[in-house]
Design a protein around this motif. Structure first.
Motif, mmCIF file in Angstrom:
data_model
loop_
_atom_site.group_PDB
_atom_site.id
_atom_site.type_symbol
_atom_site.label_atom_id
_atom_site.label_comp_id
_atom_site.label_asym_id
_atom_site.label_seq_id
_atom_site.Cartn_x
_atom_site.Cartn_y
_atom_site.Cartn_z
ATOM 1 N N TYR A 179 0.815 -1.218 0.000
ATOM 2 C CA TYR A 179 0.000 0.000 0.000
ATOM 3 C C TYR A 179 0.851 1.272 0.000
ATOM 4 O O TYR A 179 0.313 2.371 -0.006
ATOM 5 C CB TYR A 179 -0.946 0.008 1.200
ATOM 6 N N GLY A 180 2.154 1.123 0.009
ATOM 7 C CA GLY A 180 3.038 2.274 -0.127
ATOM 8 C C GLY A 180 3.331 3.027 1.149
ATOM 9 O O GLY A 180 3.776 4.186 1.097
ATOM 10 N N LEU A 181 3.128 2.394 2.290
ATOM 11 C CA LEU A 181 3.372 3.077 3.552
ATOM 12 C C LEU A 181 4.865 3.315 3.782
ATOM 13 O O LEU A 181 5.707 2.519 3.368
ATOM 14 C CB LEU A 181 2.820 2.261 4.713
ATOM 15 N N SER A 182 5.186 4.404 4.442
ATOM 16 C CA SER A 182 6.548 4.687 4.874
ATOM 17 C C SER A 182 6.905 3.797 6.048
ATOM 18 O O SER A 182 6.070 3.036 6.559
ATOM 19 C CB SER A 182 6.657 6.147 5.299
ATOM 20 N N ALA A 183 8.151 3.891 6.525
ATOM 21 C CA ALA A 183 8.550 3.125 7.699
ATOM 22 C C ALA A 183 7.655 3.484 8.889
ATOM 23 O O ALA A 183 7.246 2.593 9.648
ATOM 24 C CB ALA A 183 10.016 3.390 8.029
ATOM 25 N N GLU A 184 7.337 4.761 9.046
ATOM 26 C CA GLU A 184 6.452 5.153 10.138
ATOM 27 C C GLU A 184 5.081 4.519 9.983
ATOM 28 O O GLU A 184 4.496 4.018 10.947
ATOM 29 C CB GLU A 184 6.318 6.678 10.174
ATOM 30 N N VAL A 192 -1.035 -1.676 14.976
ATOM 31 C CA VAL A 192 -2.477 -1.942 14.939
ATOM 32 C C VAL A 192 -2.727 -3.447 14.887
ATOM 33 O O VAL A 192 -3.571 -3.995 15.602
ATOM 34 C CB VAL A 192 -3.122 -1.236 13.728
ATOM 35 N N ALA A 193 -1.966 -4.141 14.040
ATOM 36 C CA ALA A 193 -2.150 -5.587 13.874
ATOM 37 C C ALA A 193 -1.883 -6.351 15.156
ATOM 38 O O ALA A 193 -2.479 -7.410 15.390
ATOM 39 C CB ALA A 193 -1.235 -6.098 12.760
ATOM 40 N N ALA A 194 -1.000 -5.842 15.997
ATOM 41 C CA ALA A 194 -0.679 -6.538 17.245
ATOM 42 C C ALA A 194 -1.891 -6.671 18.154
ATOM 43 O O ALA A 194 -1.921 -7.543 19.022
ATOM 44 C CB ALA A 194 0.449 -5.806 17.974
ATOM 45 N N SER A 195 -2.884 -5.825 17.965
ATOM 46 C CA SER A 195 -4.120 -5.933 18.740
ATOM 47 C C SER A 195 -5.123 -6.875 18.093
ATOM 48 O O SER A 195 -6.221 -7.061 18.621
ATOM 49 C CB SER A 195 -4.766 -4.550 18.897
ATOM 50 N N MET A 196 -4.763 -7.454 16.965
ATOM 51 C CA MET A 196 -5.708 -8.272 16.200
ATOM 52 C C MET A 196 -5.346 -9.751 16.146
ATOM 53 O O MET A 196 -6.201 -10.592 15.892
ATOM 54 C CB MET A 196 -5.803 -7.751 14.765
ATOM 55 N N LEU A 228 -6.097 0.493 7.652
ATOM 56 C CA LEU A 228 -6.405 1.414 8.755
ATOM 57 C C LEU A 228 -5.242 2.369 9.017
ATOM 58 O O LEU A 228 -5.455 3.568 9.267
ATOM 59 C CB LEU A 228 -6.732 0.616 10.016
ATOM 60 N N ALA A 229 -4.022 1.866 8.946
ATOM 61 C CA ALA A 229 -2.855 2.749 9.113
ATOM 62 C C ALA A 229 -2.764 3.738 7.968
ATOM 63 O O ALA A 229 -2.422 4.912 8.169
ATOM 64 C CB ALA A 229 -1.580 1.909 9.206
ATOM 65 N N LEU A 230 -3.064 3.273 6.757
ATOM 66 C CA LEU A 230 -3.076 4.163 5.599
ATOM 67 C C LEU A 230 -4.056 5.314 5.801
ATOM 68 O O LEU A 230 -3.800 6.456 5.391
ATOM 69 C CB LEU A 230 -3.453 3.355 4.350
ATOM 70 N N GLU A 231 -5.162 5.019 6.466
ATOM 71 C CA GLU A 231 -6.193 6.036 6.695
ATOM 72 C C GLU A 231 -5.978 6.830 7.976
ATOM 73 O O GLU A 231 -6.787 7.693 8.304
ATOM 74 C CB GLU A 231 -7.567 5.365 6.712
ATOM 75 N N GLY A 232 -4.911 6.533 8.718
ATOM 76 C CA GLY A 232 -4.564 7.397 9.840
ATOM 77 C C GLY A 232 -4.616 6.778 11.225
ATOM 78 O O GLY A 232 -4.258 7.441 12.209
ATOM 79 N N LEU A 233 -5.043 5.512 11.355
ATOM 80 C CA LEU A 233 -5.036 4.886 12.669
ATOM 81 C C LEU A 233 -3.594 4.589 13.072
ATOM 82 O O LEU A 233 -2.779 4.202 12.235
ATOM 83 C CB LEU A 233 -5.848 3.586 12.631
ATOM 84 N N THR A 234 -3.292 4.746 14.335
ATOM 85 C CA THR A 234 -1.907 4.586 14.789
ATOM 86 C C THR A 234 -1.791 3.498 15.852
ATOM 87 O O THR A 234 -2.745 3.174 16.551
ATOM 88 C CB THR A 234 -1.349 5.905 15.358
ATOM 89 N N GLY A 235 -0.580 2.960 15.949
ATOM 90 C CA GLY A 235 -0.276 1.966 16.970
ATOM 91 C C GLY A 235 0.751 2.516 17.937
ATOM 92 O O GLY A 235 1.462 3.483 17.634
ATOM 93 N N PRO A 236 0.893 1.907 19.106
ATOM 94 C CA PRO A 236 1.859 2.389 20.094
ATOM 95 C C PRO A 236 3.292 2.131 19.633
ATOM 96 O O PRO A 236 3.574 1.054 19.095
ATOM 97 C CB PRO A 236 1.525 1.585 21.347
ATOM 98 N N PRO A 237 4.207 3.053 19.824
ATOM 99 C CA PRO A 237 5.587 2.859 19.364
ATOM 100 C C PRO A 237 6.302 1.720 20.079
ATOM 101 O O PRO A 237 7.220 1.126 19.529
ATOM 102 C CB PRO A 237 6.253 4.207 19.651
#
Length: 470
Positions: A179-184, A192-196, A228-237
């Motif tokens: 999907y072309g996401l950056s490292a961030e 996000v996936a870690a909660s799934m 979801l990350a592409l659309e702006g949802l974030t996960g804990p660092p």
């Protein structure tokens, strides 16, 4: 300080942006082809199994057509296609295995990457990079949970399915790259996936079909997390190492950070992933090897009075317990997790590479009678080797009083006995041939070989759909 998930994300983007070693690129092509073959074989299985149930469910849900469900040709939202294809990839228990983590990484990661690639129109080279990164992250998470002193994964010690838990994050990394996401962004997708991710392995012991869908759900969750990350949802660092993070929640905070992070991009755990020759739980494979060898030596099953199967102590709970369940499995699928039944099937004959899908088509009364003669015990030598390789010893007592036995220290297909290119080709042709005509199977092999140079993955997936869906 750079967190663990950020380190993994930066490694993943380097796979996409800086390229892969040649041996890794070549290896990924084989992984994709093996998954496609397993999916086609699973789709051709009779109604009533997990994959048809999952396909019916996603048809109920509907949604925007983005990606292909292998076999049926249904056009589905990318997460739904990943759910179907991941379930198919794992449904026959014929998917590859990483040792010593005992993960099946390709089954969740490849379907997630394929669905994302088809949805975005990504080229084959992008898919290859994504699969490489996703499998490597999945395997690294598995290795971080492997404790040499326990000679086992802490996930398995706690009854958790490491493949579906680690595979969800690997799938998210793969899909995020496509999907072309950056490292961030990839770090957020993994967070996000870690909660799934989830999965319990009690079905290995006492039955149920849910385990067959574990990799499908991991692939579904991975694609969903990436979008979801592409659309702006974030996960804990600190999603991995934090006080309430992945390792603390799943395995009590006991993990190997070096196994997770050291040598990323230089030492590839991906390349330690082995292929299965037999469509059964991998712990049964050395026992199958022993049984096939004794049969080759002329042992007549009708002459057998007692059978002792020696295996690594940690696998007894999977393939030997409960005793009543393993000597009389509830279903053909349950039989794939039975040491006694797989030994009986191999002693009585088998197809393919020694034991084939047709050998698990039904519960055969003759095999059940022979399985009842099998007693499973812990073997010290096999336990010492496990899980670097899977070992076993099979001892028989015949009617004439003789006691033939055979031992293997590394099962066929394992790190010391890899399948040859010819054997892998036979496995794929046999699997894909259950759903496709011979000429289509050959075309699919050719398309996979040209995958990295292809403009899209649509042609590859089109070839993996029967002209008349089953």
């Amino acid at each position: 300080m750079t967190t663990h998930v950020r380190r993994l994300a930066e490694f993943a983007t380097s796979c996409r942006d800086k390229g892969l070693p040649g041996e890794v690129r070549d290896d990924v092509t084989g992984r994709v082809l093996d998954v496609l073959g397993n999916c086609l074989a699973a789709y051709a299985e009779p109604e009533g199994d997990a994959a048809p149930a999952v396909l019916r469910a996603v048809r109920r849900w509907g949604g925007t057509p983005e990606a292909t469900a292998i076999g049926s040709g249904d056009r589905l939202p990318a997460p739904s296609a990943a759910l179907v294809n991941g379930t198919l990839a794992h449904a026959l228990d014929f998917d590859d295995t990483h040792l010593p983590s005992v993960l099946h990484p390709s089954a969740p990661v490849v379907p997630a990457a394929l669905a994302a690639a088809e949805a975005t129109g990504a080229p084959g080279a992008m898919l290859v990079a994504a699969v490489a990164a996703g499998i490597e992250v999945c395997n690294r998470l598995g290795m971080a949970s492997y404790l040499p002193e326990a000679r086992n994964s802490l996930f398995f010690e706690k009854g958790q399915h490491a493949t579906s838990i680690c595979g969800t994050i690997g799938a998210a990394v793969a899909a995020g790259l496509v999907y072309g996401l950056s490292a961030e962004g990839i770090a957020h997708a993994a967070g996000v996936a870690a909660s799934m991710g989830s999965g319990l392995i009690e079905a290995n012991r006492t039955g149920g079909t849910i385990k067959r869908a574990h990799c499908g759900w991991a692939a579904h969750a991975g694609v969903s997390a990436a979008v979801l990350a592409l659309e702006g949802l974030t996960g804990p660092p600190t999603v991995l190492e934090g006080r309430f993070g992945f390792f603390r929640a799943w395995i009590d905070g006991r993990y190997d950070a070096d196994a997770l992070l050291s040598g990323l991009g230089e030492r590839w755990e991906l390349l330690r992933t082995v292929y299965k020759p037999y469509p059964s739980n991998h712990f049964t494979h050395p026992a199958i090897d022993c049984a096939l060898a004794l049969r080759e030596r002329g042992v007549d099953p009708a002459d057998i009075e007692e059978i002792e199967l020696g295996v690594p102590a940690p696998v007894l709970r999977t393939i030997a317990e409960p005793y009543e369940e393993k000597t009389r499995p509830r279903s053909p699928y349950h039989a794939k997790f039975s040491g006694p039944y797989t030994v009986a099937a191999a002693l009585l004959g088998g197809g393919g590479l020694g034991l084939a899908l047709d050998d698990f088509a039904e519960l055969d009364p003759v095999r059940l009678a022979l399985a009842a003669k099998v007693r499973c015990v812990a073997d010290e030598r096999a336990s010492e080797i496990f899980p670097q390789a899977f070992a076993a010893v099979l001892r028989l007592r015949l009617r004439d009083g003789s006691t033939p036995e055979h031992r293997v220290d590394c099962s066929r297909g394992g790190p010391g006995h890899p399948l040859s290119p010819e054997e892998l080709a036979l496995k794929f042709r046999t699997n894909a041939g259950r759903a496709l005509p011979e000429e289509r199977v050959a075309a699919l092999v050719d398309a996979a070989r040209r995958l990295e140079a292809s403009d899209t993955v649509a042609g590859l997936l089109g070839l993996a759909t029967p002209s008349v869906p089953l």
